[in-house]
Structures are given as structure tokens and as C-alpha cells.
Design a protein around this motif. Structure first.
Motif, short mmCIF file in Angstrom:
data_model
loop_
_atom_site.label_atom_id
_atom_site.label_comp_id
_atom_site.label_asym_id
_atom_site.label_seq_id
_atom_site.Cartn_x
_atom_site.Cartn_y
_atom_site.Cartn_z
N ILE A 120 0.86 -1.18 0.00
CA ILE A 120 0.00 0.00 0.00
C ILE A 120 0.90 1.23 0.00
N ASP A 121 0.60 2.16 -0.90
CA ASP A 121 1.38 3.39 -1.00
C ASP A 121 0.71 4.56 -0.29
N ILE A 122 -0.62 4.56 -0.29
CA ILE A 122 -1.37 5.69 0.25
C ILE A 122 -2.56 5.18 1.06
N VAL A 123 -2.74 5.74 2.24
CA VAL A 123 -3.94 5.50 3.04
C VAL A 123 -4.77 6.77 2.95
N VAL A 124 -6.03 6.62 2.58
CA VAL A 124 -6.94 7.76 2.50
C VAL A 124 -8.09 7.51 3.46
N SER A 125 -8.43 8.52 4.24
CA SER A 125 -9.47 8.38 5.26
C SER A 125 -10.46 9.52 5.17
N PRO A 126 -11.69 9.26 5.59
CA PRO A 126 -12.67 10.33 5.67
C PRO A 126 -12.46 11.15 6.95
N ALA A 127 -12.46 12.47 6.81
CA ALA A 127 -12.36 13.35 7.97
C ALA A 127 -13.73 13.37 8.66
N ILE A 128 -13.77 13.47 9.86
CA ILE A 128 -12.78 13.69 10.90
C ILE A 128 -12.36 12.36 11.52
N GLY A 129 -13.33 11.47 11.69
CA GLY A 129 -13.10 10.25 12.46
C GLY A 129 -12.00 9.35 11.93
#
Length: 196
Positions: free
Chosen positions: A63-72
Motif C-alpha cells: 500500500i502506497d497511500i492511506v486515505v481516510s474520511p475526515a474527521i473520524g
């Protein structure tokens, strides 16, 4: 880390709450996982996210990038990315608009990304996050969360890895069981908090 050890982390932190809660989805539930209590403890967060990174690697590979929804998702996304040796980015909302990548974030061609959430209830945040990444050139290979409280029913549109799965009931406001309806409702999540 076993599923029971994950739940013990929540119990020990006082983050597995019982009562009458209104979830960010609008559904009502007798159980709430107060993940911010977990994320206020760096050592506990590190243990859980190290285990999540190992599960992600086992299922999805590099995995090169972790993308998360803000805020939690920002804290678990960042900490999981640290253990993966990956970049951590997030999608966020402008008032009245869907999630979007901002701040110069992107998922370039040739990169492999995973969405990291805190808790999955219905999968709504992860689905909205995925939709916001549709025009990115890199590959979104899957999603991951600490706890899937949907019992596997939360539809994301990607394969989901979780550290623990629970089947916690959630009800529409007009279909509450009498014992839940008798309790005052609390809305502990952040979805309805206005932007500053």
C-alpha cells in the motif's frame, strides 16, 4: 490481535457504551463505540493500528497511500499509514458538498491506496470517500476499519478488512424496540457538528 483483544481495548478504555444512541447514519442503537476515547490514548491507538496495518498487508499487499474520511478516520488513517510505510491523506467536506480531496492531495497513477475508517456502521462514510476518489489515477484496492459493527452488512463497494466484527442492532427512528424507545437518545458523533 484477536477480535476479542480489540474489543478488550474498547472495554478497557470505557469506549464500548450502552444506552440509546443516534448514529451518524441517523439510525438508533443500544450500543455506541466511542472511538475518540481510543484515539486519545496514543499507545492504545498504536497497538490497534499496527494490527490493522498487518491485516491490510496480508489481504492487499503493498500500500502506497492511506486515505481516510475526515474527521473520524484521520487519526487511525495516519497511524495505520505509519505502520504501512505509506502516505496518509484524507477527504473532507466543504459545507453542503460531498467529500473531496483538498490540500493538494492526490492518488497518482501507479499507486495503490486503501481507505481506512474507524468504525463501519452502514458503510456510508467509506462509500462517500470512495465516490470522491473516482477521478484519481491510482488504484483503490480495498478498505479497512478497526471494527465493523454492521455484522458484515455495511456495503462499501470494496473488499473490507476489519479487526473485529460485531452485529450490533440499529433501527430507524420509527421502528425502535420499546426498551430502546424508553431511554433518552444521545447523538455522540461528529457528522452534524457545524464547520467553524
Amino acid at each position: 490481535m484477536t477480535p476479542e483483544a480489540v474489543l478488550d481495548e474498547f472495554r478497557d478504555a470505557g469506549a464500548l457504551l450502552q444506552g440509546h444512541f443516534i448514529l451518524s447514519s441517523g439510525l438508533h442503537s443500544p450500543t455506541f463505540l466511542q472511538k475518540m476515547t481510543i484515539f486519545s490514548d496514543p499507545a492504545r491507538t498504536e497497538r490497534l493500528c499496527r494490527a490493522l496495518a498487518a491485516a491490510i498487508t496480508e489481504r492487499f499487499g503493498r500500500i502506497d497511500i492511506v486515505v481516510s474520511p475526515a474527521i473520524g478516520g484521520i487519526i487511525p488513517g495516519y497511524e495505520t499509514a505509519r505502520h504501512l510505510g505509506a502516505r496518509a491523506i484524507f477527504v473532507e467536506r466543504d459545507p453542503g458538498k460531498p467529500f473531496q480531496l483538498r490540500r493538494g492531495f492526490s492518488i497518482p497513477a501507479g499507486t495503490r491506496a486503501v481507505i481506512v475508517e474507524d468504525i463501519v456502521s452502514t458503510g456510508l462514510s467509506a462509500r462517500e470517500c470512495l465516490a470522491s476518489l473516482a477521478s484519481e489515477a491510482g488504484e483503490i484496492v480495498g478498505a479497512a476499519c478497526l471494527i465493523d459493527r454492521s455484522g458484515g452488512r455495511g456495503e462499501i463497494g470494496l473488499p473490507l478488512v476489519c479487526l473485529a466484527a460485531l452485529d450490533i442492532p440499529a433501527y430507524p427512528a420509527d421502528a425502535l424496540p420499546p426498551e430502546l424507545a424508553a431511554l433518552p437518545a444521545v447523538k455522540p458523533g461528529s457528522r452534524a457538528i457545524p464547520a467553524a
